[in-house]
Write a protein that holds these residues in place. Structure first.
Motif, PDB file in Angstrom:
ATOM      1  N   ILE A   1       0.843  -1.193   0.000  1.00  0.00           N
ATOM      2  CA  ILE A   1       0.000   0.000   0.000  1.00  0.00           C
ATOM      3  C   ILE A   1       0.880   1.245   0.000  1.00  0.00           C
ATOM      4  CG2 ILE A   1      -1.903   1.167   1.141  1.00  0.00           C
ATOM      5  CD1 ILE A   1      -2.533  -1.635   0.048  1.00  0.00           C
ATOM      6  N   ASP A   2       1.892   1.254   0.842  1.00  0.00           N
ATOM      7  CA  ASP A   2       2.923   2.294   0.844  1.00  0.00           C
ATOM      8  C   ASP A   2       4.222   1.614   1.278  1.00  0.00           C
ATOM      9  OD1 ASP A   2       2.424   1.836   3.475  1.00  0.00           O
ATOM     10  OD2 ASP A   2       1.700   3.844   3.953  1.00  0.00           O
ATOM     11  N   GLN A   3       5.178   2.393   1.749  1.00  0.00           N
ATOM     12  CA  GLN A   3       6.476   1.821   2.083  1.00  0.00           C
ATOM     13  C   GLN A   3       6.457   1.005   3.370  1.00  0.00           C
ATOM     14  OE1 GLN A   3       9.247   5.066   2.133  1.00  0.00           O
ATOM     15  NE2 GLN A   3       9.216   5.332  -0.082  1.00  0.00           N
ATOM     16  N   ILE A   4       5.453   1.185   4.209  1.00  0.00           N
ATOM     17  CA  ILE A   4       5.435   0.497   5.501  1.00  0.00           C
ATOM     18  C   ILE A   4       4.215  -0.401   5.675  1.00  0.00           C
ATOM     19  CG2 ILE A   4       6.819   2.256   6.648  1.00  0.00           C
ATOM     20  CD1 ILE A   4       4.265   3.460   7.748  1.00  0.00           C
ATOM     21  N   GLY A   5       3.244  -0.342   4.798  1.00  0.00           N
ATOM     22  CA  GLY A   5       2.049  -1.165   4.906  1.00  0.00           C
ATOM     23  C   GLY A   5       1.894  -2.081   3.711  1.00  0.00           C
ATOM     24  N   PHE A   6       1.551  -3.341   3.970  1.00  0.00           N
ATOM     25  CA  PHE A   6       1.404  -4.308   2.882  1.00  0.00           C
ATOM     26  C   PHE A   6       0.454  -5.414   3.310  1.00  0.00           C
ATOM     27  CE2 PHE A   6       4.964  -5.579   5.493  1.00  0.00           C
ATOM     28  CZ  PHE A   6       4.761  -6.929   5.693  1.00  0.00           C
ATOM     29  N   VAL A   7      -0.021  -6.154   2.307  1.00  0.00           N
ATOM     30  CA  VAL A   7      -0.936  -7.277   2.521  1.00  0.00           C
ATOM     31  C   VAL A   7      -0.271  -8.531   1.968  1.00  0.00           C
ATOM     32  CG1 VAL A   7      -3.228  -8.218   2.071  1.00  0.00           C
ATOM     33  CG2 VAL A   7      -2.929  -5.747   2.305  1.00  0.00           C
ATOM     34  N   GLU A   8      -0.333  -9.601   2.720  1.00  0.00           N
ATOM     35  CA  GLU A   8       0.153 -10.893   2.268  1.00  0.00           C
ATOM     36  C   GLU A   8      -0.836 -11.980   2.674  1.00  0.00           C
ATOM     37  OE1 GLU A   8       3.915 -11.507   4.099  1.00  0.00           O
ATOM     38  OE2 GLU A   8       3.068 -12.109   6.033  1.00  0.00           O
ATOM     39  N   MET A   9      -0.681 -13.151   2.075  1.00  0.00           N
ATOM     40  CA  MET A   9      -1.576 -14.265   2.370  1.00  0.00           C
ATOM     41  C   MET A   9      -1.009 -15.089   3.523  1.00  0.00           C
ATOM     42  SD  MET A   9      -3.774 -13.519   0.114  1.00  0.00           S
ATOM     43  CE  MET A   9      -4.889 -14.865   0.514  1.00  0.00           C
ATOM     44  N   ASP A  10      -1.934 -15.643   4.324  1.00  0.00           N
ATOM     45  CA  ASP A  10      -1.527 -16.502   5.426  1.00  0.00           C
ATOM     46  C   ASP A  10      -1.088 -17.865   4.886  1.00  0.00           C
ATOM     47  OD1 ASP A  10      -0.989 -17.284   7.947  1.00  0.00           O
ATOM     48  OD2 ASP A  10      -3.037 -17.130   8.717  1.00  0.00           O
ATOM     49  N   ARG A  11      -0.699 -18.747   5.780  1.00  0.00           N
ATOM     50  CA  ARG A  11      -0.210 -20.059   5.342  1.00  0.00           C
ATOM     51  C   ARG A  11      -1.282 -20.897   4.671  1.00  0.00           C
ATOM     52  NH1 ARG A  11       3.773 -22.048  10.308  1.00  0.00           N
ATOM     53  NH2 ARG A  11       5.261 -20.303  10.122  1.00  0.00           N
ATOM     54  N   ASP A  12      -2.532 -20.624   4.991  1.00  0.00           N
ATOM     55  CA  ASP A  12      -3.596 -21.378   4.333  1.00  0.00           C
ATOM     56  C   ASP A  12      -3.897 -20.863   2.930  1.00  0.00           C
ATOM     57  OD1 ASP A  12      -4.691 -18.970   4.988  1.00  0.00           O
ATOM     58  OD2 ASP A  12      -6.433 -19.775   6.036  1.00  0.00           O
ATOM     59  N   ARG A  13      -3.214 -19.789   2.494  1.00  0.00           N
ATOM     60  CA  ARG A  13      -3.373 -19.214   1.145  1.00  0.00           C
ATOM     61  C   ARG A  13      -4.788 -18.699   0.880  1.00  0.00           C
ATOM     62  NH1 ARG A  13       1.477 -21.884   2.088  1.00  0.00           N
ATOM     63  NH2 ARG A  13       2.953 -21.296   0.476  1.00  0.00           N
ATOM     64  N   ARG A  14      -5.556 -18.483   1.927  1.00  0.00           N
ATOM     65  CA  ARG A  14      -6.915 -17.968   1.759  1.00  0.00           C
ATOM     66  C   ARG A  14      -7.185 -16.745   2.632  1.00  0.00           C
ATOM     67  NH1 ARG A  14     -10.395 -21.249  -0.968  1.00  0.00           N
ATOM     68  NH2 ARG A  14      -9.656 -23.336  -1.475  1.00  0.00           N
ATOM     69  N   THR A  15      -6.421 -16.586   3.693  1.00  0.00           N
ATOM     70  CA  THR A  15      -6.638 -15.496   4.643  1.00  0.00           C
ATOM     71  C   THR A  15      -5.699 -14.339   4.313  1.00  0.00           C
ATOM     72  OG1 THR A  15      -7.242 -17.099   6.344  1.00  0.00           O
ATOM     73  CG2 THR A  15      -6.708 -14.860   7.068  1.00  0.00           C
ATOM     74  N   TYR A  16      -6.272 -13.138   4.197  1.00  0.00           N
ATOM     75  CA  TYR A  16      -5.478 -11.931   3.981  1.00  0.00           C
ATOM     76  C   TYR A  16      -4.934 -11.442   5.319  1.00  0.00           C
ATOM     77  CZ  TYR A  16      -7.778 -11.672  -0.604  1.00  0.00           C
ATOM     78  OH  TYR A  16      -8.238 -11.930  -1.863  1.00  0.00           O
ATOM     79  N   ARG A  17      -3.690 -10.959   5.295  1.00  0.00           N
ATOM     80  CA  ARG A  17      -3.074 -10.368   6.484  1.00  0.00           C
ATOM     81  C   ARG A  17      -2.549  -8.984   6.121  1.00  0.00           C
ATOM     82  NH1 ARG A  17       1.498 -13.829   8.741  1.00  0.00           N
ATOM     83  NH2 ARG A  17       1.227 -12.402  10.491  1.00  0.00           N
TER      84      ARG A  17
END
Length: 243
Positions: free
Chosen positions: A117-133
């Motif tokens: 989103i910017d230099q310090i905020g981001f979204v990645e997937m959890d280990r189940d590949r379905r949950t956004y973090r």
């Protein structure tokens, strides 16, 4: 006296084989498999271990290939989910001010794909590949802002995050304005200093040239006076002692 044992019945298998017809291909294949099985039993434990290791290596290669393909498929699925989330954020990003450049939304593929989103905020997937973090890097470490398997929840959380970041930007601009534009004044002073520096260098170079020219002239006239004095002394000595 013991009675003699009865003679064993004659083996009629050879006669049956002789009388039977030629074996079919399936029978020949089964006979070959049985021969190899008996040969492997007679070969000893070393050959058995070698054969089992070769089979284990083949199975390991197949499992590794299947695992690699599964990992690549999972990574592609993660990237697709993050791109869908970025598309859902497009209406929110379209409302940003034109002079705001702190948000650079985009998917960064890699071992762990992320939607920045910017230099310090981001979204990645959890280990189940379905949950956004939704995570943010801070001075005290990485903190989680939202975690959900719904893209709508993430869009709402990211929208709130962008709003807070815009308020922080407005506060920073207000502080700069309240301090009399300290940052702008500092930039103006730095530019003026850079402009004065060439003039000072030019003055210094000119004064150096003048000083060098004066020193050369002084040396020249000093040498001329010295040689003139030597000529006068030579003339006086000639008239005094040799005339």
């Amino acid at each position: 006296m013991e009675e003699p044992l009865p003679a064993p019945p004659a083996d009629t298998r050879d006669d049956e084989r002789k009388g039977a017809s030629d074996p079919t291909p399936a029978e020949r294949l089964s006979l070959r498999v049985e021969r190899e099985r008996f040969a492997r039993k007679d070969a000893g434990p070393l050959d058995e271990r070698i054969a089992s290791l070769a089979g284990a290596l083949r199975r390991a290669r197949l499992e590794n290939a299947e695992r690699s393909a599964a990992i690549s498929d999972l990574r592609a699925a993660e990237i697709a989910r993050l791109e869908m989330l970025a598309d859902a954020l497009a209406p929110v990003l379209a409302q940003l001010p034109d002079d705001c450049d702190i948000f650079d939304v985009g998917v960064a593929p890699g071992e762990r794909p992320r939607l920045f989103i910017d230099q310090i905020g981001f979204v990645e997937m959890d280990r189940d590949r379905r949950t956004y973090r939704f995570l943010q890097d801070t001075r005290h470490g990485r903190v989680g802002l939202c975690e959900s398997d719904s893209a709508d929840d993430l869009v709402e959380a990211i929208t709130a995050y962008i709003a807070h970041r815009l308020i922080e930007r407005e506060k920073a601009l207000a502080i700069d304005y309240a301090s009399g534009g300290a940052a702008q004044a500092l930039a103006v002073r730095a530019a003026a200093a850079r402009e004065k520096t060439p003039a000072r260098d030019a003055d210094a170079s000119f004064s150096g040239k003048v000083s060098r020219a004066a020193a050369f002239i002084a040396e020249f006239f000093g040498a001329a006076a010295f040689f003139a004095l030597l000529a006068v002394l030579a003339a006086w000595a000639y008239q005094t002692y040799f005339a």
